[in-house]
Design an enzyme around this catalytic site. Structure first.
Site, PDB file in Angstrom:
ATOM      1  N   THR A   1       0.747   9.049 -15.150  1.00  0.00           N
ATOM      2  CA  THR A   1      -0.461   8.354 -14.606  1.00  0.00           C
ATOM      3  C   THR A   1      -0.702   8.484 -13.411  1.00  0.00           C
ATOM      4  O   THR A   1      -1.672   8.813 -13.824  1.00  0.00           O
ATOM      5  CB  THR A   1       0.706   6.738 -13.959  1.00  0.00           C
ATOM      6  OG1 THR A   1       1.207   6.580 -16.010  1.00  0.00           O
ATOM      7  CG2 THR A   1      -0.667   5.563 -14.845  1.00  0.00           C
TER       8      THR A   1
ATOM      9  N   ARG B   1       5.234  13.819 -10.973  1.00  0.00           N
ATOM     10  CA  ARG B   1       6.177  12.758 -10.047  1.00  0.00           C
ATOM     11  C   ARG B   1       7.287  13.344  -9.440  1.00  0.00           C
ATOM     12  O   ARG B   1       7.759  13.994 -11.229  1.00  0.00           O
ATOM     13  CB  ARG B   1       6.333  11.470 -10.077  1.00  0.00           C
ATOM     14  CG  ARG B   1       5.124  10.802  -9.962  1.00  0.00           C
ATOM     15  CD  ARG B   1       5.101   9.415  -9.007  1.00  0.00           C
ATOM     16  NE  ARG B   1       3.752   9.236  -8.297  1.00  0.00           N
ATOM     17  CZ  ARG B   1       3.165   7.690  -8.712  1.00  0.00           C
ATOM     18  NH1 ARG B   1       3.787   7.033  -8.876  1.00  0.00           N
ATOM     19  NH2 ARG B   1       2.045   7.913  -8.656  1.00  0.00           N
TER      20      ARG B   1
ATOM     21  N   SER C   1       3.214   7.426  -4.482  1.00  0.00           N
ATOM     22  CA  SER C   1       3.358   5.951  -4.527  1.00  0.00           C
ATOM     23  C   SER C   1       4.848   5.349  -4.314  1.00  0.00           C
ATOM     24  O   SER C   1       4.772   5.531  -2.796  1.00  0.00           O
ATOM     25  CB  SER C   1       2.561   5.765  -5.466  1.00  0.00           C
ATOM     26  OG  SER C   1       2.359   4.111  -5.067  1.00  0.00           O
ATOM     27  N   HIS C   2       4.823   4.270  -4.907  1.00  0.00           N
ATOM     28  CA  HIS C   2       5.827   2.893  -4.928  1.00  0.00           C
ATOM     29  C   HIS C   2       7.183   3.167  -4.963  1.00  0.00           C
ATOM     30  O   HIS C   2       8.308   2.933  -4.587  1.00  0.00           O
ATOM     31  CB  HIS C   2       4.954   2.074  -5.798  1.00  0.00           C
ATOM     32  CG  HIS C   2       5.386   2.565  -7.530  1.00  0.00           C
ATOM     33  ND1 HIS C   2       4.430   3.517  -7.535  1.00  0.00           N
ATOM     34  CD2 HIS C   2       6.175   1.672  -8.049  1.00  0.00           C
ATOM     35  CE1 HIS C   2       5.332   3.367  -9.067  1.00  0.00           C
ATOM     36  NE2 HIS C   2       5.620   2.868  -9.063  1.00  0.00           N
TER      37      HIS C   2
ATOM     38  N   LYS D   1      -0.421  15.178  -6.420  1.00  0.00           N
ATOM     39  CA  LYS D   1      -2.211  15.082  -7.517  1.00  0.00           C
ATOM     40  C   LYS D   1      -3.232  15.262  -7.451  1.00  0.00           C
ATOM     41  O   LYS D   1      -3.824  15.304  -5.719  1.00  0.00           O
ATOM     42  CB  LYS D   1      -1.830  12.870  -7.825  1.00  0.00           C
ATOM     43  CG  LYS D   1      -2.501  12.204  -6.685  1.00  0.00           C
ATOM     44  CD  LYS D   1      -2.068  10.891  -6.685  1.00  0.00           C
ATOM     45  CE  LYS D   1      -2.759  10.140  -5.746  1.00  0.00           C
ATOM     46  NZ  LYS D   1      -3.037   8.253  -6.259  1.00  0.00           N
TER      47      LYS D   1
ATOM     48  N   ASP E   1       1.993  -0.079  -0.677  1.00  0.00           N
ATOM     49  CA  ASP E   1       2.790   0.400  -1.111  1.00  0.00           C
ATOM     50  C   ASP E   1       3.231   1.891  -0.861  1.00  0.00           C
ATOM     51  O   ASP E   1       2.321   1.963   0.485  1.00  0.00           O
ATOM     52  CB  ASP E   1       2.937   0.706  -2.647  1.00  0.00           C
ATOM     53  CG  ASP E   1       1.536   1.768  -3.057  1.00  0.00           C
ATOM     54  OD1 ASP E   1       0.755   1.439  -2.115  1.00  0.00           O
ATOM     55  OD2 ASP E   1       1.652   2.487  -3.828  1.00  0.00           O
TER      56      ASP E   1
ATOM     57  N   ASP F   1       1.908   5.134  -0.945  1.00  0.00           N
ATOM     58  CA  ASP F   1       0.247   5.157  -0.424  1.00  0.00           C
ATOM     59  C   ASP F   1      -0.823   3.971   0.278  1.00  0.00           C
ATOM     60  O   ASP F   1      -2.021   5.098  -0.588  1.00  0.00           O
ATOM     61  CB  ASP F   1       0.036   6.758  -1.604  1.00  0.00           C
ATOM     62  CG  ASP F   1       0.079   5.505  -3.085  1.00  0.00           C
ATOM     63  OD1 ASP F   1       0.346   4.302  -3.141  1.00  0.00           O
ATOM     64  OD2 ASP F   1      -1.030   6.324  -3.829  1.00  0.00           O
TER      65      ASP F   1
ATOM     66  N   ASP G   1      -2.034   2.376  -1.749  1.00  0.00           N
ATOM     67  CA  ASP G   1      -3.371   1.822  -2.281  1.00  0.00           C
ATOM     68  C   ASP G   1      -2.589   0.565  -3.739  1.00  0.00           C
ATOM     69  O   ASP G   1      -3.326  -0.180  -3.959  1.00  0.00           O
ATOM     70  CB  ASP G   1      -4.108   2.620  -4.145  1.00  0.00           C
ATOM     71  CG  ASP G   1      -1.989   3.331  -4.628  1.00  0.00           C
ATOM     72  OD1 ASP G   1      -1.554   3.041  -4.553  1.00  0.00           O
ATOM     73  OD2 ASP G   1      -2.447   4.266  -5.320  1.00  0.00           O
ATOM     74  N   ARG G   2      -1.752  -0.433  -3.570  1.00  0.00           N
ATOM     75  CA  ARG G   2      -1.412  -1.418  -4.034  1.00  0.00           C
ATOM     76  C   ARG G   2      -1.541  -2.917  -2.871  1.00  0.00           C
ATOM     77  O   ARG G   2      -0.973  -1.944  -1.712  1.00  0.00           O
ATOM     78  CB  ARG G   2      -0.192  -1.191  -4.696  1.00  0.00           C
ATOM     79  CG  ARG G   2      -0.037  -0.228  -5.508  1.00  0.00           C
ATOM     80  CD  ARG G   2       1.573  -0.251  -6.803  1.00  0.00           C
ATOM     81  NE  ARG G   2       1.668   0.777  -7.347  1.00  0.00           N
ATOM     82  CZ  ARG G   2       2.776   0.264  -8.628  1.00  0.00           C
ATOM     83  NH1 ARG G   2       3.364  -0.606  -8.413  1.00  0.00           N
ATOM     84  NH2 ARG G   2       2.668   1.174  -9.644  1.00  0.00           N
TER      85      ARG G   2
ATOM     86  N   THR H   1      -3.490   2.199 -18.929  1.00  0.00           N
ATOM     87  CA  THR H   1      -3.347   2.473 -17.779  1.00  0.00           C
ATOM     88  C   THR H   1      -2.912   3.312 -16.506  1.00  0.00           C
ATOM     89  O   THR H   1      -3.211   4.189 -17.418  1.00  0.00           O
ATOM     90  CB  THR H   1      -1.525   1.833 -17.562  1.00  0.00           C
ATOM     91  OG1 THR H   1      -1.627   0.201 -18.366  1.00  0.00           O
ATOM     92  CG2 THR H   1      -0.606   2.063 -16.226  1.00  0.00           C
TER      93      THR H   1
ATOM     94  N   GLU I   1      -5.500  -3.614 -11.284  1.00  0.00           N
ATOM     95  CA  GLU I   1      -4.486  -3.619 -12.783  1.00  0.00           C
ATOM     96  C   GLU I   1      -3.348  -4.641 -12.273  1.00  0.00           C
ATOM     97  O   GLU I   1      -2.937  -4.632 -11.550  1.00  0.00           O
ATOM     98  CB  GLU I   1      -3.645  -2.114 -12.127  1.00  0.00           C
ATOM     99  CG  GLU I   1      -4.294  -0.848 -12.716  1.00  0.00           C
ATOM    100  CD  GLU I   1      -3.649   0.131 -13.277  1.00  0.00           C
ATOM    101  OE1 GLU I   1      -3.586   1.000 -14.291  1.00  0.00           O
ATOM    102  OE2 GLU I   1      -3.775   0.984 -11.816  1.00  0.00           O
ATOM    103  N   GLU I   2      -2.344  -4.985 -13.641  1.00  0.00           N
ATOM    104  CA  GLU I   2      -1.334  -5.852 -13.012  1.00  0.00           C
ATOM    105  C   GLU I   2      -0.356  -5.235 -12.086  1.00  0.00           C
ATOM    106  O   GLU I   2       0.825  -6.538 -11.430  1.00  0.00           O
ATOM    107  CB  GLU I   2      -0.676  -6.149 -14.429  1.00  0.00           C
ATOM    108  CG  GLU I   2      -0.685  -5.186 -15.796  1.00  0.00           C
ATOM    109  CD  GLU I   2       1.007  -4.572 -14.916  1.00  0.00           C
ATOM    110  OE1 GLU I   2       1.735  -5.139 -14.151  1.00  0.00           O
ATOM    111  OE2 GLU I   2       0.567  -3.421 -14.849  1.00  0.00           O
ATOM    112  N   SER I   3      -0.232  -3.164 -11.992  1.00  0.00           N
ATOM    113  CA  SER I   3       0.602  -3.503 -11.496  1.00  0.00           C
ATOM    114  C   SER I   3       0.697  -3.724  -9.562  1.00  0.00           C
ATOM    115  O   SER I   3       1.164  -2.932  -8.660  1.00  0.00           O
ATOM    116  CB  SER I   3       0.623  -1.931 -11.516  1.00  0.00           C
ATOM    117  OG  SER I   3      -0.487  -0.891 -11.574  1.00  0.00           O
TER     118      SER I   3
ATOM    119  N   LYS J   1      -7.117   2.681  -6.016  1.00  0.00           N
ATOM    120  CA  LYS J   1      -6.973   0.970  -5.491  1.00  0.00           C
ATOM    121  C   LYS J   1      -6.732   1.256  -4.432  1.00  0.00           C
ATOM    122  O   LYS J   1      -6.791   2.452  -3.815  1.00  0.00           O
ATOM    123  CB  LYS J   1      -6.147   0.650  -6.902  1.00  0.00           C
ATOM    124  CG  LYS J   1      -4.728   1.041  -6.992  1.00  0.00           C
ATOM    125  CD  LYS J   1      -4.100   1.019  -7.715  1.00  0.00           C
ATOM    126  CE  LYS J   1      -2.442   1.447  -7.639  1.00  0.00           C
ATOM    127  NZ  LYS J   1      -2.321   2.692  -8.844  1.00  0.00           N
TER     128      LYS J   1
ATOM    129  N   ARG K   1       8.339  -0.881 -19.777  1.00  0.00           N
ATOM    130  CA  ARG K   1       7.445  -2.067 -19.103  1.00  0.00           C
ATOM    131  C   ARG K   1       7.313  -2.809 -21.013  1.00  0.00           C
ATOM    132  O   ARG K   1       6.321  -2.731 -21.202  1.00  0.00           O
ATOM    133  CB  ARG K   1       6.452  -1.762 -18.880  1.00  0.00           C
ATOM    134  CG  ARG K   1       6.109  -0.904 -17.568  1.00  0.00           C
ATOM    135  CD  ARG K   1       5.358  -0.776 -16.636  1.00  0.00           C
ATOM    136  NE  ARG K   1       5.445   0.427 -15.606  1.00  0.00           N
ATOM    137  CZ  ARG K   1       6.560   0.253 -14.330  1.00  0.00           C
ATOM    138  NH1 ARG K   1       7.293  -0.089 -14.246  1.00  0.00           N
ATOM    139  NH2 ARG K   1       6.229   1.584 -14.182  1.00  0.00           N
TER     140      ARG K   1
END
Ligand code: VG1
Ligand code: CO
Length: 542
Positions: free
Chosen positions: A17, A21, A112-113, A125, A276, A278, A280-281, A343, A362-364, A375, A495
């Site tokens: 995604t 990773r 990320s998270h 990435k 998070d 990195d 972005d959340r 997603t 996004e919902e995440s 983001k 999920r």
């Protein structure tokens, strides 16, 4: 000084995604990182003499791979690399640097998270010249290159000093080590009413920001405490650590439970937020109220015009398919476009570049806008602060008034982590096979209106992305969605996304899990979650 080193392909370097990773020991295999970086370069054209941005979220193995990336960029013909001081660069800040300095692209080192440390996760990435995550066309090309790679190029330049700001030559390449915070902070100042936010803090508005020992710490310290005058101590866990202090830098109700508890407590500050690994959340919690990311997207979109950067209004809103329909109602009222994408942030890039969407989410827990192509955690926090300062109401009032005006989309995501891959695949295969027979049947008294496997037709470049999540839509607008994570590093993560729309104001303060109980039971009946996964309950509920 340039060496061509023979290597053998690895078979597992397919980007997910958001980039590649894997566990750190996987990345530490001989030439593993080199293979992937060379494959990125092999999939690109026209970068000779151009600039590459390099940075990461400070996690374990970050500094080593940054050195490798610099030496390989030099050997492959880039003219310059721009490296965040100390190897630090948040994902949104990297996107900004790429755009602002019109560089060829960038390499961001982050998982990320996901947790960090010698036995935890690492990631690489590539972001293109628009500042956004490489679209599928490029990630597919990179994966193809990883399958046949036979050598990589690296310059013998020794260890480059990435801790001192300045510009110098190394191995025939220009290296610029820059302050990773400054340009980003300036961008935020250009978008938001810093005077109004500063005045709010001055008159006693209290907030708590938890950087979770991840990359946002230095950004939050500078922007919230130094530039906006929030009291010292507003930011917590602000020093990036290679292992995030042993925690998951995932700003949700499980991993940021201490923040949630504080915000629900008697002496809660007015506003709480976290970000998070990195940066972005975002997690948004008002005093006494958690704002789901899907709701946050809708509320930010409905109020964005209160911030100077968005005073002309929005062109459109885009959300990932599993994200709730709350934003759709705002778009409808504003009379602007709404777009439903798969997603992953890479699918928003075209809509943003084409000027069709201004705000995406996004919902995440990812929200962002056309100011960058990623983001952006702090951006969402600052937009909330701007809205709170201008409206002069509490977060809770803003949320409940929004529900009154638009109705409430009860929403929850249930994650089943580290399920055996074969079992998770069996669940999905079985579900796919029966999609055609579901419409018209009823489960737990809920009638299924339609069922499909989401496919996205990009309205800008016409590309098609299939198998992006299984949707079961019920009559009346409720739905459950199933998909497998593309960011996990061990086993499979299932999920399950559950949503119900409630127009009735008298029913807006139910417990979310209770409000969704029949749908949750229906999801298990339809997909056989317990049977397939062998689990009685989800590992994480958000
Ligand atoms: C998850 C989220 C997705 C997000 C992605 C990257 O992907 O669901 O919405 O874009 O992580 O976010 P998946 O495939 O595991 O569901 V981040 O902050 O980890 O870069
Ligand atoms: Co992230």
């Amino acid at each position: 000084m340039i060496k061509t080193v023979p290597t053998k392909p690895y078979t597992d370097q397919k980007p997910g995604t958001s980039g590649l990773r894997k566990k750190v020991p996987v990345f530490q295999q001989e030439h593993y990182a080199e293979n992937f970086i060379q494959s990125i370069f092999d999939a690109l054209e026209g970068f000779q003499g151009k600039t590459l941005v390099i940075g990461g979220d400070g996690r374990f193995y970050n500094r080593e791979v940054i050195q490798t990336a610099i030496a390989m960029a030099a050997a492959n013909g880039f003219g310059k690399v721009m490296v965040g001081q100390g190897g630090i660069l948040s994902t949104p800040a990297a996107s900004n640097i790429i755009r602002k300095y019109k560089t060829f692209g960038g390499i961001i080192l982050s998982a990320s998270h996901n947790p960090g440390g010698p036995h935890e996760d690492f990631g690489i990435k590539y972001n293109a010249g628009n500042g956004g995550p490489a679209p599928e066309k490029i990630t597919d090309a990179i994966f193809e290159k990883t399958k046949t790679i036979s050598s990589f190029k690296i310059a013998d330049i020794g260890t480059v000093d990435i801790d001192t700001i300045g510009t110098f030559k190394a191995g025939g390449i220009t290296v610029e080590v820059f302050d990773p915070v400054k340009d980003y902070a300036e961008l935020m100042e250009s978008l938001f009413d810093f005077d109004a936010i500063r005045a709010n803090f001055k008159y006693g508005f209290r907030m708590r920001f938890d950087a979770m020992h991840a990359v946002t710490g230095p950004y939050a310290k500078e922007i919230l405490e130094r530039r906006l005058g929030a009291p010292n101590g507003t930011c917590r866990n602000f020093k990036p650590l290679p292992d995030f202090g042993g925690h998951h830098p995932d700003p949700n109700l499980v991993h940021a439970k201490h923040l949630y508890d504080e915000m629900m407590g008697p002496d809660a500050p007015d506003f709480g937020a976290a970000s998070d690994g990195d940066g972005d959340r975002n997690l948004i919690i008002g005093k006494g109220i958690f704002v789901t990311p899907s709701d946050s997207l809708a509320m930010l979109a409905a109020n964005a015009h209160l911030a100077p950067g968005y005073k002309e209004g929005l062109k459109g809103i885009a959300r990932s398919m599993p994200t709730s329909g709350a934003a759709d109602r705002v778009a409808e009222k504003l009379g602007i476009g709404i777009y439903e994408t798969p997603t992953g942030w890479k699918f928003f890039g075209n809509l943003l570049d084409a000027g069709m969407a201004t705000i995406c989410g996004e919902e995440s827990a990812g929200t962002g806008s056309n100011h960058v192509r990623e983001k952006d955690g702090l951006w969402a926090v600052l937009l909330w602060l701007n809205i709170l300062a201008v409206r002069g109401e509490s977060c809770k009032d803003i949320v409940t008034k929004h529900w009154e005006a638009y109705g409430r989309n009860y929403y929850s995501r249930h994650d089943y982590e580290e399920v055996e891959t074969d079992r998770a695949n069996a669940l999905v295969d079985e579900l796919r096979a029966k999609l055609g027979s579901l419409p018209g049947t009823s489960v737990r008294g809920l009638k299924i209106a339609s069922a499909d496997d989401f496919a996205y037709h990009d309205p800008v470049d016409g590309s098609v992305s299939k198998n992006q999540g299984i949707r079961i839509l019920f009559e009346g607008g409720s739905r459950v969605v199933f998909r497998l994570s593309g960011t996990g590093t061990s086993g499979a993560t299932l999920r399950v996304y559950i949503e119900r729309f409630e127009p009735d104001k008298a029913r807006h303060d139910l417990d979310t899990q209770q409000a969704l109980a029949d749908l949750i039971a229906a999801a298990d009946d339809i997909a056989g979650i317990k049977n397939h996964t062998g689990r009685n309950k989800p590992s994480v509920i958000t």
